[in-house]
Design a protein around this motif. Structure first.
Motif, mmCIF file in Angstrom:
data_model
loop_
_atom_site.group_PDB
_atom_site.id
_atom_site.type_symbol
_atom_site.label_atom_id
_atom_site.label_comp_id
_atom_site.label_asym_id
_atom_site.label_seq_id
_atom_site.Cartn_x
_atom_site.Cartn_y
_atom_site.Cartn_z
ATOM 1 N N LEU A 96 0.855 -1.141 -0.063
ATOM 2 C CA LEU A 96 -0.171 -0.223 -0.246
ATOM 3 C C LEU A 96 0.288 1.446 0.135
ATOM 4 N N LEU A 97 1.213 2.526 -1.291
ATOM 5 C CA LEU A 97 1.653 2.988 -1.263
ATOM 6 C C LEU A 97 0.745 4.696 -0.916
ATOM 7 N N ALA A 98 0.559 5.084 -0.656
ATOM 8 C CA ALA A 98 -0.216 6.661 0.103
ATOM 9 C C ALA A 98 0.046 7.437 -0.693
ATOM 10 N N HIS A 99 -1.042 8.025 -1.438
ATOM 11 C CA HIS A 99 -0.408 9.471 -1.865
ATOM 12 C C HIS A 99 -0.463 9.218 -3.529
ATOM 13 N N SER A 100 0.927 8.417 -3.398
ATOM 14 C CA SER A 100 1.000 8.425 -5.287
ATOM 15 C C SER A 100 1.010 9.744 -6.044
ATOM 16 N N ILE A 101 1.049 10.790 -5.646
ATOM 17 C CA ILE A 101 0.358 11.329 -6.616
ATOM 18 C C ILE A 101 1.625 11.911 -7.702
ATOM 19 N N HIS A 102 2.725 12.502 -7.238
ATOM 20 C CA HIS A 102 3.468 13.010 -8.511
ATOM 21 C C HIS A 102 4.711 11.554 -8.820
ATOM 22 N N LEU A 103 3.410 11.349 -10.210
ATOM 23 C CA LEU A 103 4.174 9.316 -10.056
ATOM 24 C C LEU A 103 5.386 9.930 -11.540
ATOM 25 N N LYS A 104 6.651 9.737 -11.721
ATOM 26 C CA LYS A 104 6.473 10.079 -13.294
ATOM 27 C C LYS A 104 5.996 8.051 -14.138
ATOM 28 N N GLU A 105 6.341 8.060 -15.256
ATOM 29 C CA GLU A 105 5.911 7.180 -16.150
ATOM 30 C C GLU A 105 6.080 5.861 -15.748
ATOM 31 N N GLY A 106 7.911 5.703 -15.898
ATOM 32 C CA GLY A 106 8.105 4.860 -15.260
ATOM 33 C C GLY A 106 7.939 4.026 -13.874
ATOM 34 N N GLU A 107 7.415 4.821 -13.028
ATOM 35 C CA GLU A 107 6.729 4.304 -11.163
ATOM 36 C C GLU A 107 5.522 3.562 -11.611
ATOM 37 N N ILE A 108 4.800 4.607 -13.125
ATOM 38 C CA ILE A 108 3.456 4.062 -13.140
ATOM 39 C C ILE A 108 3.641 2.472 -13.591
ATOM 40 N N GLU A 109 4.013 2.819 -14.554
ATOM 41 C CA GLU A 109 4.319 0.846 -15.072
ATOM 42 C C GLU A 109 4.990 0.032 -13.988
ATOM 43 N N ARG A 110 5.573 0.592 -13.667
ATOM 44 C CA ARG A 110 6.248 -0.529 -12.014
ATOM 45 C C ARG A 110 4.918 -0.586 -11.071
ATOM 46 N N MET A 111 4.309 0.120 -10.754
ATOM 47 C CA MET A 111 2.980 -0.124 -9.978
ATOM 48 C C MET A 111 2.570 -1.289 -10.085
ATOM 49 N N LYS A 112 1.792 -1.087 -12.571
ATOM 50 C CA LYS A 112 1.383 -1.944 -12.729
ATOM 51 C C LYS A 112 1.441 -3.289 -12.437
ATOM 52 N N GLU A 113 2.816 -3.671 -12.790
ATOM 53 C CA GLU A 113 3.189 -4.727 -12.911
ATOM 54 C C GLU A 113 3.613 -5.379 -12.080
ATOM 55 N N SER A 114 3.712 -4.879 -10.465
ATOM 56 C CA SER A 114 3.761 -5.299 -9.215
ATOM 57 C C SER A 114 2.584 -5.460 -8.152
ATOM 58 N N GLY A 115 1.849 -4.626 -9.140
ATOM 59 C CA GLY A 115 -0.133 -5.009 -8.602
ATOM 60 C C GLY A 115 -0.137 -3.944 -7.535
#
Length: 442
Positions: free
Chosen positions: A277-296
């Motif tokens: 659980l990653l609280a806030h996650s507001i200012h994400l870069k493209e690579g971070e978004i993709e990695r969050m999707k991959e990891s669930g």
């Protein structure tokens, strides 16, 4: 058969009568009536363990379970209790502390208050106050940060266990960039966490979350400890903060200069999974978004906190379209309300600023079944179905004079839900039941 029903087991069963509302799946849009069940004259039957046995029209269940104790809520909505996926147990008394952004707010208000949790009597008192406030606002499951002190979580779990309440929590891991009164060395943090995991994880409805506060307060040694705890206890949850504030991100990357972005720090220490659980996650870069999707991993939106601390606007539509799992939370005490209704209201307003209208079906799904799915607990909480706990709340859409006046023009369930989230607060929660036991009744 009827004689068998009227033994001790049958006598301890309960019926809750009212307008039964619960989601079956995530709504596709505001017109997706197939995403939920609505029984206008329905009822829920639960057994003596607080588990739902049956849901149907009241007329059918009344005949089948003749003589069973019935709580009749008329035409009020009975729905699953709200689930809060991120908050801070030791911050109850710093809500509404004036005038700073995140990092200064932590140093000025939060850390001094968290130092008080070295005292057992303070932990015991605050745990009761905290859970009372959550329950009175219809929150029946919570994911919470403790303080660095072991007994902060010990007393929180004790109180949750007394209520048979689902609480996921962990003592905070932090060993730098804060006063010594709220720091713990990496090796001691490991031992403290193991102690609580062994004593409380999966005891009753309590579950442990490995809880490094965030990268700024974590040395590489502490991050290694977090990794060890995760690898040794893979049934535990993981909770931390990510990309809440621009200055926070800048400071984080100065402390970990070898990393290309914030999320990659957590990734290095094997902290990303479908239980993260990653609280806030507001200012994400493209690579971070993709990695969050991959990891669930789950991006947990904390709207009242983000507005109060001026942190930024959550990119709900973008994250959803790119396949990132999202959740919603109060984040008290940076968040300004224990009410999930107020939290949903502020989430709606933030999305308006992002040129997206978040419909009330999505909001109520988020706070119930959606959050349960993020925890992997959808077969225990978050919806009203056979086998789930009878964690129930009763919503009163006429709880204030303004709401009652507005309801005169209300024609649909979707409209009523929007009135509840826009105008409602703890007064709109008429009753709360945890595993079938009454916690609140107006």
């Amino acid at each position: 058969m009827k004689g068998l029903f009227f033994g001790d087991f049958f006598e301890k069963m309960k019926i809750f009568k009212g307008r039964i509302f619960s989601f079956l799946k995530k709504p596709d849009n505001i017109h997706d009536t197939g995403s939920y069940i609505l029984l206008k004259k329905g009822a829920i039957v639960c057994d003596e363990t607080g588990v739902i046995v049956e849901i149907d029209d009241y007329s059918k269940l009344a005949k089948k379970y003749e003589g069973i104790e019935t709580e009749d809520f008329g035409s009020k909505i009975i729905c699953p209790g709200f689930i809060d996926l991120h908050n801070h147990f030791p911050q109850t008394q710093v809500i509404a502390s004036y005038g700073t952004k995140l990092l200064e707010w932590l140093n000025k208000y939060t850390f001094p208050n968290e130092s008080l949790f070295s005292d057992d009597s303070h932990c015991e008192r605050e745990s009761k106050v905290f859970l009372d406030l959550l329950n009175n606002n219809g929150i029946t499951t919570t994911v919470s940060f403790g303080s660095v002190h072991v007994n902060s979580v010990e007393y929180l779990f004790r109180e949750a266990h007394n209520r048979n309440m689902c609480v996921i929590a962990g003592n905070v891991l932090m060993d730098r960039n804060a006063p010594n009164t709220v720091l713990e060395k990496a090796d001691k943090s490991y031992l403290n966490s193991k102690e609580i995991i062994d004593r409380w994880h999966n005891v009753g409805r309590c579950k442990y979350a490995i809880t490094p506060r965030f990268a700024i307060t974590s040395t590489p040694e502490l991050m290694e400890v977090s990794q060890s705890l995760i690898e040794e206890n893979n049934s535990c949850y993981i909770q931390t903060h990510l990309s809440e504030n621009i200055d926070e991100i800048k400071t984080t990357l100065e402390l970990f200069p070898e990393h290309k972005n914030y999320l990659s720090i957590y990734d290095k220490y094997k902290m990303l999974s479908n239980k993260t659980l990653l609280a806030h996650s507001i200012h994400l870069k493209e690579g971070e978004i993709e990695r969050m999707k991959e990891s669930g991993a789950i991006a947990v939106h904390c709207p009242t906190s983000n507005l109060f601390l001026g942190s930024g606007l959550f990119k709900y539509k973008e994250l959803e379209e790119k396949g990132v799992r999202t959740a919603i939370a109060t984040d008290v005490g940076g968040g300004t309300s224990f009410s999930m209704l107020r939290t949903m209201d502020e989430a709606y307003k933030i999305q308006q600023l992002e040129n997206f209208s978040l419909n009330p079906l999505n909001s109520f799904f988020w706070a119930t079944l959606g959050n349960a799915e993020c925890l992997g607990l959808q077969n225990q909480i978050g919806s009203l179905k056979t086998g789930n706990y009878a964690d129930l709340i009763v919503l009163n859409s006429n709880s204030t004079s303004l709401m009652s006046h507005r309801m005169e023009k209300c024609e649909t369930l979707e409209e009523e839900l929007f009135i509840l989230q826009t105008l409602g607060d703890d007064r709109a929660i008429d009753a709360v039941f945890i595993a079938g036991e009454k916690i609140k009744q107006v």
